[in-house]
Write a protein that holds these residues in place. Structure first.
Motif, PDB file in Angstrom:
ATOM      1  N   ALA A 139       0.980  -1.151   0.015  1.00  0.00           N
ATOM      2  CA  ALA A 139      -0.028  -0.004   0.053  1.00  0.00           C
ATOM      3  C   ALA A 139       1.081   1.105   0.053  1.00  0.00           C
ATOM      4  CB  ALA A 139      -0.885  -0.100   1.094  1.00  0.00           C
ATOM      5  N   GLY A 140       0.509   2.293  -0.896  1.00  0.00           N
ATOM      6  CA  GLY A 140       1.468   3.422  -1.057  1.00  0.00           C
ATOM      7  C   GLY A 140       0.811   4.804  -0.728  1.00  0.00           C
ATOM      8  N   CYS A 141      -0.477   4.766  -0.068  1.00  0.00           N
ATOM      9  CA  CYS A 141      -1.043   5.952   0.310  1.00  0.00           C
ATOM     10  C   CYS A 141      -1.938   5.423   1.482  1.00  0.00           C
ATOM     11  CB  CYS A 141      -1.579   6.884  -0.862  1.00  0.00           C
ATOM     12  SG  CYS A 141      -3.147   5.878  -1.370  1.00  0.00           S
ATOM     13  N   PHE A 142      -2.323   6.410   2.258  1.00  0.00           N
ATOM     14  CA  PHE A 142      -3.180   6.225   3.396  1.00  0.00           C
ATOM     15  C   PHE A 142      -4.670   5.837   2.945  1.00  0.00           C
ATOM     16  CE2 PHE A 142      -0.736   9.795   6.023  1.00  0.00           C
ATOM     17  CZ  PHE A 142       0.091   9.001   6.351  1.00  0.00           C
ATOM     18  N   ARG A 143      -5.107   6.559   1.685  1.00  0.00           N
ATOM     19  CA  ARG A 143      -6.436   6.029   1.401  1.00  0.00           C
ATOM     20  C   ARG A 143      -6.598   4.610   0.934  1.00  0.00           C
ATOM     21  NH1 ARG A 143     -11.336   6.034   2.121  1.00  0.00           N
ATOM     22  NH2 ARG A 143     -12.861   6.065   0.410  1.00  0.00           N
ATOM     23  N   TYR A 144      -5.442   4.479   0.114  1.00  0.00           N
ATOM     24  CA  TYR A 144      -5.678   2.936  -0.508  1.00  0.00           C
ATOM     25  C   TYR A 144      -5.634   1.844   0.865  1.00  0.00           C
ATOM     26  CZ  TYR A 144      -4.843  -1.213  -3.047  1.00  0.00           C
ATOM     27  OH  TYR A 144      -5.063  -2.519  -3.568  1.00  0.00           O
ATOM     28  N   SER A 145      -4.667   2.186   1.804  1.00  0.00           N
ATOM     29  CA  SER A 145      -4.822   1.368   3.062  1.00  0.00           C
ATOM     30  C   SER A 145      -5.995   1.248   3.607  1.00  0.00           C
ATOM     31  CB  SER A 145      -3.638   2.003   3.953  1.00  0.00           C
ATOM     32  OG  SER A 145      -2.209   2.012   3.455  1.00  0.00           O
ATOM     33  N   GLU A 146      -6.591   2.447   3.745  1.00  0.00           N
ATOM     34  CA  GLU A 146      -8.074   2.484   4.480  1.00  0.00           C
ATOM     35  C   GLU A 146      -8.915   1.528   3.549  1.00  0.00           C
ATOM     36  OE1 GLU A 146      -7.735   6.637   6.526  1.00  0.00           O
ATOM     37  OE2 GLU A 146      -8.514   6.514   4.638  1.00  0.00           O
ATOM     38  N   ILE A 147      -8.979   1.682   2.255  1.00  0.00           N
ATOM     39  CA  ILE A 147      -9.698   0.604   1.651  1.00  0.00           C
ATOM     40  C   ILE A 147      -9.456  -0.675   1.698  1.00  0.00           C
ATOM     41  CG2 ILE A 147     -10.511   0.345  -1.066  1.00  0.00           C
ATOM     42  CD1 ILE A 147     -10.245   3.184  -1.696  1.00  0.00           C
ATOM     43  N   VAL A 148      -8.090  -1.047   1.613  1.00  0.00           N
ATOM     44  CA  VAL A 148      -7.761  -2.308   1.658  1.00  0.00           C
ATOM     45  C   VAL A 148      -8.405  -2.981   3.153  1.00  0.00           C
ATOM     46  CG1 VAL A 148      -5.860  -4.045   2.357  1.00  0.00           C
ATOM     47  CG2 VAL A 148      -5.818  -2.256   0.630  1.00  0.00           C
ATOM     48  N   PHE A 149      -8.295  -2.212   4.173  1.00  0.00           N
ATOM     49  CA  PHE A 149      -8.618  -2.720   5.339  1.00  0.00           C
ATOM     50  C   PHE A 149     -10.128  -2.608   5.564  1.00  0.00           C
ATOM     51  CE2 PHE A 149      -4.392  -2.773   7.139  1.00  0.00           C
ATOM     52  CZ  PHE A 149      -4.546  -3.814   8.228  1.00  0.00           C
ATOM     53  N   LYS A 150     -10.799  -1.823   5.011  1.00  0.00           N
ATOM     54  CA  LYS A 150     -12.471  -1.821   4.963  1.00  0.00           C
ATOM     55  C   LYS A 150     -12.770  -2.925   4.287  1.00  0.00           C
ATOM     56  CE  LYS A 150     -16.324   1.085   3.200  1.00  0.00           C
ATOM     57  NZ  LYS A 150     -16.678   2.368   2.293  1.00  0.00           N
ATOM     58  N   ILE A 151     -12.368  -3.354   3.430  1.00  0.00           N
ATOM     59  CA  ILE A 151     -12.578  -4.659   2.531  1.00  0.00           C
ATOM     60  C   ILE A 151     -12.437  -5.955   3.417  1.00  0.00           C
ATOM     61  CG2 ILE A 151     -12.557  -6.022   0.265  1.00  0.00           C
ATOM     62  CD1 ILE A 151     -12.636  -3.391  -1.045  1.00  0.00           C
ATOM     63  N   LEU A 152     -11.310  -6.032   3.850  1.00  0.00           N
ATOM     64  CA  LEU A 152     -10.862  -6.899   4.725  1.00  0.00           C
ATOM     65  C   LEU A 152     -11.621  -6.924   6.090  1.00  0.00           C
ATOM     66  CD1 LEU A 152      -8.624  -9.258   5.301  1.00  0.00           C
ATOM     67  CD2 LEU A 152      -7.312  -7.509   6.463  1.00  0.00           C
ATOM     68  N   TYR A 153     -12.109  -6.052   6.653  1.00  0.00           N
ATOM     69  CA  TYR A 153     -12.991  -6.088   7.649  1.00  0.00           C
ATOM     70  C   TYR A 153     -13.743  -7.185   8.091  1.00  0.00           C
ATOM     71  CZ  TYR A 153     -15.535  -4.168  11.640  1.00  0.00           C
ATOM     72  OH  TYR A 153     -16.091  -4.087  12.938  1.00  0.00           O
ATOM     73  N   PRO A 154     -14.748  -7.433   7.113  1.00  0.00           N
ATOM     74  CA  PRO A 154     -15.798  -8.699   7.519  1.00  0.00           C
ATOM     75  C   PRO A 154     -15.076  -9.913   7.574  1.00  0.00           C
ATOM     76  CG  PRO A 154     -16.141  -7.245   5.508  1.00  0.00           C
ATOM     77  CD  PRO A 154     -14.957  -6.897   5.857  1.00  0.00           C
ATOM     78  N   PHE A 155     -13.755 -10.015   7.104  1.00  0.00           N
ATOM     79  CA  PHE A 155     -13.134 -11.324   7.114  1.00  0.00           C
ATOM     80  C   PHE A 155     -12.159 -11.451   8.414  1.00  0.00           C
ATOM     81  CE2 PHE A 155     -13.787 -10.150   2.904  1.00  0.00           C
ATOM     82  CZ  PHE A 155     -14.863 -11.102   2.382  1.00  0.00           C
ATOM     83  N   PHE A 156     -12.196 -10.700   9.375  1.00  0.00           N
ATOM     84  CA  PHE A 156     -11.027 -10.676  10.451  1.00  0.00           C
ATOM     85  C   PHE A 156     -11.394 -12.154  11.104  1.00  0.00           C
ATOM     86  CE2 PHE A 156     -10.529  -5.978  11.460  1.00  0.00           C
ATOM     87  CZ  PHE A 156      -9.973  -5.712  10.216  1.00  0.00           C
ATOM     88  N   ASP A 157     -12.493 -12.372  11.285  1.00  0.00           N
ATOM     89  CA  ASP A 157     -12.720 -13.653  12.117  1.00  0.00           C
ATOM     90  C   ASP A 157     -12.118 -14.915  11.730  1.00  0.00           C
ATOM     91  OD1 ASP A 157     -13.396 -12.219  14.333  1.00  0.00           O
ATOM     92  OD2 ASP A 157     -15.538 -12.442  13.727  1.00  0.00           O
ATOM     93  N   VAL A 158     -12.283 -14.847  10.110  1.00  0.00           N
ATOM     94  CA  VAL A 158     -11.873 -16.217   9.428  1.00  0.00           C
ATOM     95  C   VAL A 158     -10.355 -16.308   8.872  1.00  0.00           C
ATOM     96  CG1 VAL A 158     -14.471 -16.176   8.436  1.00  0.00           C
ATOM     97  CG2 VAL A 158     -12.521 -15.202   7.083  1.00  0.00           C
ATOM     98  N   LEU A 159      -9.644 -15.350   9.021  1.00  0.00           N
ATOM     99  CA  LEU A 159      -8.235 -15.595   8.627  1.00  0.00           C
ATOM    100  C   LEU A 159      -7.415 -16.475   9.450  1.00  0.00           C
ATOM    101  CD1 LEU A 159      -7.339 -11.660   8.469  1.00  0.00           C
ATOM    102  CD2 LEU A 159      -7.474 -13.230   6.387  1.00  0.00           C
ATOM    103  N   ASP A 160      -6.718 -17.453   8.904  1.00  0.00           N
ATOM    104  CA  ASP A 160      -5.959 -18.327   9.616  1.00  0.00           C
ATOM    105  C   ASP A 160      -4.772 -17.634  10.447  1.00  0.00           C
ATOM    106  OD1 ASP A 160      -3.253 -19.153   7.907  1.00  0.00           O
ATOM    107  OD2 ASP A 160      -4.958 -18.488   6.693  1.00  0.00           O
ATOM    108  N   LYS A 161      -4.173 -18.510  11.352  1.00  0.00           N
ATOM    109  CA  LYS A 161      -3.285 -17.564  12.183  1.00  0.00           C
ATOM    110  C   LYS A 161      -1.881 -17.318  11.279  1.00  0.00           C
ATOM    111  CE  LYS A 161      -2.607 -19.229  16.201  1.00  0.00           C
ATOM    112  NZ  LYS A 161      -2.180 -20.222  17.397  1.00  0.00           N
ATOM    113  N   GLU A 162      -1.677 -17.946  10.503  1.00  0.00           N
ATOM    114  CA  GLU A 162      -0.517 -17.752   9.622  1.00  0.00           C
ATOM    115  C   GLU A 162      -0.628 -16.450   8.815  1.00  0.00           C
ATOM    116  OE1 GLU A 162       2.726 -19.665   6.391  1.00  0.00           O
ATOM    117  OE2 GLU A 162       1.023 -20.882   7.167  1.00  0.00           O
TER     118      GLU A 162
END
Length: 221
Positions: A139-162
């Motif tokens: 990620a090369g800018c703040f805005r894109y980082s926020e978009i990445v985490f916004k879309i990742l947010y619903p999957f926080f619980d399903v990510l494997d530990k690694e």
């Protein structure tokens, strides 16, 4: 695991190639007709065989795709075999026919790599987590980082530990991530809270410190 990328070649080859490069970077082999068909091969049988042996089908939708008899046939074959289908719209074309029940986001607003990573996780394919780790790292800018985490947010619980810890490492090393307002104030604190027991303690300490103090962690802290 293997993916088949379907697209209208005369207009969107560069997008398909970008999709292939991203998939292979996150350890998913992919088939791209313009790259992988040998000269004078029986291309029709080869394409059908490649769809048959792929678990994931990624149609890069466009007006030209929808008008192409062959692209629609590829889509029909994939649907009939219950493949994991991840449609991506390159020009606003919506999923149609057999896949009109599926949702897709705009390529222009989110970018090809992010849409693929999201689609993989939505289909319970853990390589999507690796995709997000790569996107967080790059990620090369703040805005894109926020978009990445916004879309990742619903999957926080399903990510494997690694994969979870790979994402944490990527976030620690990229100031464009942990200094971004929405990441620092919402998404990363929520991730740390939800998955504290699965995050390496040292990594947790570093990222929590950087979020709290707004500066890089030092081993002397």
């Amino acid at each position: 695991m293997k993916a088949f990328i379907s697209y209208c070649a005369h207009n969107y080859y560069q997008h398909a190639q970008k999709a292939k490069e991203f998939l292979e970077a996150i350890e998913i082999k992919s088939f791209l007709a313009d790259d992988d068909l040998r000269t004078a091969s029986d291309w029709k049988n080869t394409i059908v065989k490649e769809i048959n042996t792929s678990e994931i089908f990624i149609p890069l939708l466009s007006k030209e795709f929808k008008a192409s008899d062959w692209c629609s046939q590829e889509l029909g074959i994939a649907y009939s075999q219950a493949k994991k289908i991840i449609p991506i719209s390159l020009d606003g074309t919506k999923p149609y026919g057999f896949i009109n029940h599926l949702q897709t986001r705009s390529y222009e607003n989110y970018g090809l790599q992010l849409l693929i990573a999201e689609g993989l996780l939505e289909n319970h394919i853990m390589n999507g987590g690796l995709g997000f780790a790569k996107l967080v790292k790059e990620a090369g800018c703040f805005r894109y980082s926020e978009i990445v985490f916004k879309i990742l947010y619903p999957f926080f619980d399903v990510l494997d530990k690694e994969t979870l810890n790979q994402i944490i490492v990527s976030a620690i090393k990229n100031g464009q991530v942990w200094l971004a307002n929405e990441c620092a104030e919402k998404y990363i604190p929520e991730l740390l809270k939800k998955r504290k027991n699965d995050i390496d303690p040292e990594l947790y300490r570093k990222l929590e410190y950087q979020i709290r103090e707004g500066r890089w962690y030092s081993d002397n802290v």
